[in-house]
Design an enzyme around this catalytic site. Structure first.
Site, PDB file in Angstrom:
ATOM      1  N   ASP A   1       0.736  -1.219   0.170  1.00  0.00           N
ATOM      2  CA  ASP A   1       0.100  -0.024  -0.031  1.00  0.00           C
ATOM      3  C   ASP A   1       0.830   1.213  -0.007  1.00  0.00           C
ATOM      4  OD1 ASP A   1      -2.477   1.791   0.600  1.00  0.00           O
ATOM      5  OD2 ASP A   1      -3.106  -0.146   0.981  1.00  0.00           O
TER       6      ASP A   1
ATOM      7  N   HIS B   1      -3.617   5.988   3.321  1.00  0.00           N
ATOM      8  CA  HIS B   1      -4.229   4.764   2.930  1.00  0.00           C
ATOM      9  C   HIS B   1      -3.857   3.590   3.697  1.00  0.00           C
ATOM     10  CE1 HIS B   1      -6.076   1.859   0.130  1.00  0.00           C
ATOM     11  NE2 HIS B   1      -6.919   2.922  -0.304  1.00  0.00           N
TER      12      HIS B   1
ATOM     13  N   SER C   1     -11.241  -0.800  -0.677  1.00  0.00           N
ATOM     14  CA  SER C   1      -9.956  -0.902  -0.012  1.00  0.00           C
ATOM     15  C   SER C   1     -10.195  -1.145   1.458  1.00  0.00           C
ATOM     16  CB  SER C   1      -9.347   0.472  -0.270  1.00  0.00           C
ATOM     17  OG  SER C   1      -8.897   0.517  -1.672  1.00  0.00           O
TER      18      SER C   1
END
Length: 446
Positions: A54, A98, A262
């Site tokens: 990620d 994220h 996600s």
């Protein structure tokens, strides 16, 4: 050879600052919705490492203290390999936030400063940062990141990104991970539309979710209904919550709200960590089968946006494994979560012929011993009598003493008054009256 110079991967701008407290969510929290309190009684993910490819993971956050192992970052460069692997440097650990949110959903610890636990708080995270962003990375760089994350003992791999095209290097890296008994979990993507939700549209496949052997995860809202933007297709396996979820923020502390597939994918990856922790003998395919078979269906059946349904960690932990050669009736019973009724066993005698004979003779012998023990005193008394009926001499003496003890008053009266008078006509000398005896004794005295 001269070591290549480090590539500068510092953040162009500081990560978005998180709120001091987790934002409010609609309805119950994730712990309640996923039934994690019951699941944690069985497993918390101990001994399982989840690889996260990620934007990086900021392990300075209190909720991730001690959770993240040695991290790496992959940078796209213009060389023969097309990438370079190096170690990230603080504070530029996650510029977008994220990956930190994903890692927190997987394995965050509940502390006084961080009240949001992950689904598998006992697991560890192996972070591989794609420094240029997934959308800007080359296929070779993404493949290198997947290989790096899957190496070093990771049993589960979380890929919270969706590519619109199939890239050969990425496909090959995923295949290597699957062949290495790593369960690959990927987000289905957020390109869905109202037409797709109504079933009139045709959403394209996204990768790596659509690759063979990958567990593709869609998203539902807090009420369990499919999220409109979640991609649809028969390649979607199951779903988790992905609308306005409270997550950890990058920058060392704080919280924010996120939505999308996600953030549904890491919930499934963490549920897999729980299963692999409790059932270490299962391979990756068997773990995936448990997660799919135990999912709670949305709308009573399979949905192209949620697959088999919403992930159920407790159900996956406690599901009974089925055999491959079961009958159709047993398969149906298993599908209905009911154990098949076993046939009643035929009655069998407790003892076979030889055993019964032995037991009978043992009983006869035991009875003979008891009788002999009880009859021994009587035999000894009969022998003392010379085997004649009646009592022995000792017995007669005892009876005589007993008779005398029973008439104490008669003996005392005989001593005072003399023997009883004979009956009329008897020649016996009459007894001297007591009064005369007393008078004679008095006369002699005077």
């Amino acid at each position: 050879m001269k070591k290549p110079a480090r590539v500068d991967t510092s953040c162009r701008q500081a990560p978005e600052k998180g709120a001091a407290k987790p934002p409010a969510t609609k309805g119950a929290g994730l712990v309640e919705r996923l039934g994690l309190a019951q699941a944690w009684d069985l497993a918390q993910g101990e001994g399982v490492t989840v690889g996260v490819v990620d934007s990086g993971v900021d392990d300075r956050h209190p909720g991730l203290d001690g959770v993240v192992g040695t991290a790496a970052e992959v940078v796209t460069v213009r060389t023969k390999e097309g990438f370079r692997i190096q170690q990230p440097r603080s504070p530029d650990l996650d510029c977008e936030g994220h990956g930190t949110a994903v890692a927190g959903l997987i394995a965050a610890q509940r502390t006084a400063d961080s009240p949001l636990p992950g689904v598998a708080p006992g697991a560890r995270v192996r972070s591989v940062r794609v420094a240029d962003g997934v959308e800007n990375a080359s296929g070779e760089a993404l493949a290198a990141a997947i290989d790096r994350a899957a190496a070093g003992g990771a049993k589960i791999l979380n890929l919270s990104f969706a590519l619109p095209v199939d890239r050969a290097p990425v496909r090959a890296a995923v295949r290597r991970a699957v062949q290495g008994d790593v369960l690959v979990v990927a987000a289905a993507g957020n390109e869905g539309s109202a037409e797709d939700a109504a079933g009139s549209g045709s959403a394209p496949k996204t990768y790596p979710a659509a690759y063979k052997g990958v567990l593709a995860v869609g998203a539902v809202a807090a009420d369990g209904q499919p999220m409109q933007k979640s991609n649809r297709g028969d390649w979607v396996d199951l779903a988790a919550y992905g609308e306005e979820e409270a997550v950890l923020a990058s920058g060392g502390r704080g919280f924010r709200s996120e939505k999308g597939t996600s953030f549904a994918a890491p919930q499934v990856a963490a549920a897999a960590a729980l299963v692999r922790s409790r059932h270490p003998g299962l391979d990756a395919g068997e773990v995936a089968d448990r997660l799919v078979a135990s999912a709670a269906p949305v709308g009573g059946g399979r949905d192209p946006r949620t697959g088999a349904g919403v992930v159920d960690p407790f159900g996956a932990l406690t599901q009974l494994a089925g055999g491959e050669d079961r009958s159709d009736a047993e398969e149906h019973a298993s599908d209905q979560a009911v154990l098949p009724v076993q046939p009643v066993p035929e009655p069998h005698p407790l003892l076979e012929g030889g055993a019964r004979t032995a037991v009978v003779w043992s009983a006869v012998l035991l009875l003979a011993v008891v009788v002999s023990l009880l009859g021994a005193p009587a035999v000894r008394r009969a022998a003392r009598r010379g085997w004649r009926a009646g009592t022995t001499a000792a017995g007669r003496d005892e009876q005589h003493r007993h008779a005398r003890r029973e008439q104490p008053a008669a003996h005392a009266l005989e001593r005072l008054t003399g023997p009883p008078a004979p009956p009329p006509g008897s020649r016996s000398t009459p007894a001297t009256p007591l009064a005369q005896t007393v008078n004679r004794r008095t006369h002699r005295t005077s």
